[in-house]
Design a protein around this motif. Sequence first.
Motif, PDB file in Angstrom:
ATOM      1  N   THR A 138       0.887  -1.254  -0.236  1.00 39.96           N
ATOM      2  CA  THR A 138       0.011  -0.095   0.004  1.00 39.96           C
ATOM      3  C   THR A 138       0.847   1.278  -0.088  1.00 39.96           C
ATOM      4  O   THR A 138       0.409   2.255  -0.607  1.00 39.96           O
ATOM      5  CB  THR A 138      -1.051  -0.158   1.282  1.00 39.96           C
ATOM      6  OG1 THR A 138      -1.833  -1.250   1.180  1.00 39.96           O
ATOM      7  CG2 THR A 138      -1.922   1.199   1.155  1.00 39.96           C
ATOM      8  N   PHE A 139       2.077   1.189   0.747  1.00 36.26           N
ATOM      9  CA  PHE A 139       2.898   2.301   1.087  1.00 36.26           C
ATOM     10  C   PHE A 139       3.691   2.515  -0.573  1.00 36.26           C
ATOM     11  O   PHE A 139       4.297   3.568  -0.696  1.00 36.26           O
ATOM     12  CB  PHE A 139       3.621   2.048   1.988  1.00 36.26           C
ATOM     13  CG  PHE A 139       2.964   2.541   3.057  1.00 36.26           C
ATOM     14  CD1 PHE A 139       2.187   3.960   3.432  1.00 36.26           C
ATOM     15  CD2 PHE A 139       2.905   1.566   4.319  1.00 36.26           C
ATOM     16  CE1 PHE A 139       1.589   4.103   4.695  1.00 36.26           C
ATOM     17  CE2 PHE A 139       2.079   1.969   5.644  1.00 36.26           C
ATOM     18  CZ  PHE A 139       1.369   3.205   5.603  1.00 36.26           C
ATOM     19  N   CYS A 140       3.761   1.583  -1.303  1.00 32.15           N
ATOM     20  CA  CYS A 140       4.515   1.758  -2.491  1.00 32.15           C
ATOM     21  C   CYS A 140       3.600   2.167  -3.755  1.00 32.15           C
ATOM     22  O   CYS A 140       4.238   2.112  -4.683  1.00 32.15           O
ATOM     23  CB  CYS A 140       5.236   0.318  -2.964  1.00 32.15           C
ATOM     24  SG  CYS A 140       6.332  -0.322  -1.744  1.00 32.15           S
ATOM     25  N   VAL A 141       2.438   2.149  -3.529  1.00 34.83           N
ATOM     26  CA  VAL A 141       1.331   2.480  -4.500  1.00 34.83           C
ATOM     27  C   VAL A 141       1.865   3.649  -5.453  1.00 34.83           C
ATOM     28  O   VAL A 141       1.908   3.894  -6.606  1.00 34.83           O
ATOM     29  CB  VAL A 141      -0.177   2.502  -4.102  1.00 34.83           C
ATOM     30  CG1 VAL A 141      -0.981   2.898  -5.055  1.00 34.83           C
ATOM     31  CG2 VAL A 141      -0.467   0.759  -3.875  1.00 34.83           C
ATOM     32  N   ALA A 142       1.984   4.785  -4.891  1.00 32.79           N
ATOM     33  CA  ALA A 142       2.110   6.086  -5.428  1.00 32.79           C
ATOM     34  C   ALA A 142       3.111   6.306  -6.342  1.00 32.79           C
ATOM     35  O   ALA A 142       3.212   6.543  -7.363  1.00 32.79           O
ATOM     36  CB  ALA A 142       2.352   7.155  -4.459  1.00 32.79           C
ATOM     37  N   SER A 143       4.392   5.543  -5.983  1.00 30.73           N
ATOM     38  CA  SER A 143       5.555   5.651  -6.921  1.00 30.73           C
ATOM     39  C   SER A 143       5.329   4.585  -8.036  1.00 30.73           C
ATOM     40  O   SER A 143       5.946   4.901  -9.191  1.00 30.73           O
ATOM     41  CB  SER A 143       6.917   5.185  -6.137  1.00 30.73           C
ATOM     42  OG  SER A 143       6.873   3.707  -5.588  1.00 30.73           O
ATOM     43  N   HIS A 144       4.852   3.374  -7.800  1.00 26.59           N
ATOM     44  CA  HIS A 144       4.359   2.507  -8.832  1.00 26.59           C
ATOM     45  C   HIS A 144       3.351   3.199  -9.814  1.00 26.59           C
ATOM     46  O   HIS A 144       3.573   3.066 -11.044  1.00 26.59           O
ATOM     47  CB  HIS A 144       4.031   1.395  -8.438  1.00 26.59           C
ATOM     48  CG  HIS A 144       4.039   0.093  -9.102  1.00 26.59           C
ATOM     49  ND1 HIS A 144       2.652  -0.381  -9.880  1.00 26.59           N
ATOM     50  CD2 HIS A 144       4.891  -0.591 -10.098  1.00 26.59           C
ATOM     51  CE1 HIS A 144       2.996  -1.376 -10.548  1.00 26.59           C
ATOM     52  NE2 HIS A 144       4.188  -1.302 -10.630  1.00 26.59           N
ATOM     53  N   PHE A 145       2.325   3.877  -9.425  1.00 26.36           N
ATOM     54  CA  PHE A 145       1.379   4.688 -10.040  1.00 26.36           C
ATOM     55  C   PHE A 145       2.278   5.701 -11.013  1.00 26.36           C
ATOM     56  O   PHE A 145       1.802   5.672 -12.206  1.00 26.36           O
ATOM     57  CB  PHE A 145       0.261   5.190  -9.272  1.00 26.36           C
ATOM     58  CG  PHE A 145      -0.929   5.733  -9.931  1.00 26.36           C
ATOM     59  CD1 PHE A 145      -1.808   4.981 -10.620  1.00 26.36           C
ATOM     60  CD2 PHE A 145      -0.928   7.109 -10.331  1.00 26.36           C
ATOM     61  CE1 PHE A 145      -3.027   5.659 -11.062  1.00 26.36           C
ATOM     62  CE2 PHE A 145      -1.918   7.567 -10.722  1.00 26.36           C
ATOM     63  CZ  PHE A 145      -3.042   6.812 -11.265  1.00 26.36           C
ATOM     64  N   ALA A 146       2.951   6.339 -10.563  1.00 26.09           N
ATOM     65  CA  ALA A 146       3.708   7.330 -11.057  1.00 26.09           C
ATOM     66  C   ALA A 146       4.521   6.841 -12.345  1.00 26.09           C
ATOM     67  O   ALA A 146       4.591   7.349 -13.655  1.00 26.09           O
ATOM     68  CB  ALA A 146       4.610   8.346 -10.300  1.00 26.09           C
ATOM     69  N   SER A 147       5.327   5.639 -11.820  1.00 26.29           N
ATOM     70  CA  SER A 147       6.262   5.201 -12.965  1.00 26.29           C
ATOM     71  C   SER A 147       5.320   4.353 -14.300  1.00 26.29           C
ATOM     72  O   SER A 147       5.658   4.627 -15.277  1.00 26.29           O
ATOM     73  CB  SER A 147       7.010   4.013 -12.447  1.00 26.29           C
ATOM     74  OG  SER A 147       6.329   3.090 -11.739  1.00 26.29           O
ATOM     75  N   ILE A 148       4.114   4.178 -13.820  1.00 32.37           N
ATOM     76  CA  ILE A 148       3.314   3.471 -15.002  1.00 32.37           C
ATOM     77  C   ILE A 148       2.730   4.373 -15.851  1.00 32.37           C
ATOM     78  O   ILE A 148       2.756   4.167 -16.958  1.00 32.37           O
ATOM     79  CB  ILE A 148       2.077   2.481 -14.308  1.00 32.37           C
ATOM     80  CG1 ILE A 148       2.790   1.283 -13.611  1.00 32.37           C
ATOM     81  CG2 ILE A 148       0.961   2.337 -15.247  1.00 32.37           C
ATOM     82  CD1 ILE A 148       1.632   0.363 -13.018  1.00 32.37           C
ATOM     83  N   ASN A 149       2.396   5.476 -15.251  1.00 33.86           N
ATOM     84  CA  ASN A 149       1.779   6.534 -16.077  1.00 33.86           C
ATOM     85  C   ASN A 149       2.749   7.477 -16.575  1.00 33.86           C
ATOM     86  O   ASN A 149       2.243   8.592 -17.167  1.00 33.86           O
ATOM     87  CB  ASN A 149       0.719   7.277 -15.282  1.00 33.86           C
ATOM     88  CG  ASN A 149      -0.552   6.467 -15.094  1.00 33.86           C
ATOM     89  OD1 ASN A 149      -1.300   6.439 -15.943  1.00 33.86           O
ATOM     90  ND2 ASN A 149      -0.603   6.093 -13.730  1.00 33.86           N
ATOM     91  N   GLY A 150       4.293   7.379 -16.427  1.00 32.19           N
ATOM     92  CA  GLY A 150       5.057   8.106 -17.144  1.00 32.19           C
ATOM     93  C   GLY A 150       5.541   9.433 -16.315  1.00 32.19           C
ATOM     94  O   GLY A 150       5.872  10.295 -16.749  1.00 32.19           O
TER      95      GLY A 150
END
Length: 175
Positions: free
Chosen positions: A109-121
Amino acid sequence: MKKYLKFINLFSSLLAFIGAVLIISTTGIVSVSGNQKTNLASGVETMFGNNQLTGTPLAVISFFFALIGSLASLVISFLFIKKAAKNESTDYYTLLSCCLFYLLSGILTFCVASHFASINGWKNSSLFSLKLGGGYITAGVLFLISFAIGLIDPIIYFLDLKNKSKAENKDSSQK
């Protein structure tokens, strides 16, 4: 005192379930630009995406880990409360597995923001940064609290088993 330990697992599974509901129902990602915060994606959009955004599998995995751990812990807690557990040792190992699910849910859950940013460029964007919404932060904390609370009963059970086996070995060596 030990008869109340069974309710600790029930409380732990309830906290994890509340965290799973928060993941779905609250703001997942907040866009921060200067002093301005904008709700970028709801919990469901963070998980699955929408027309403009791609969702992140970490949120989905975190949600399902919390849900599976919560439901398994809930079933075992009711078995303990009704005194219908057939093999206590196996059930306590299952409770430990549920605690690991809570721990993984909290970390993911705490890793979601960085993963979301990397997926969306948007990983290296200097215009804005992405932060977790309050519901995701609360859910992550609830998962970690569920992990800590859920460990209490299995640890006490396995320590009691260890002490009983030591006492039996001591008694058999004295005979």
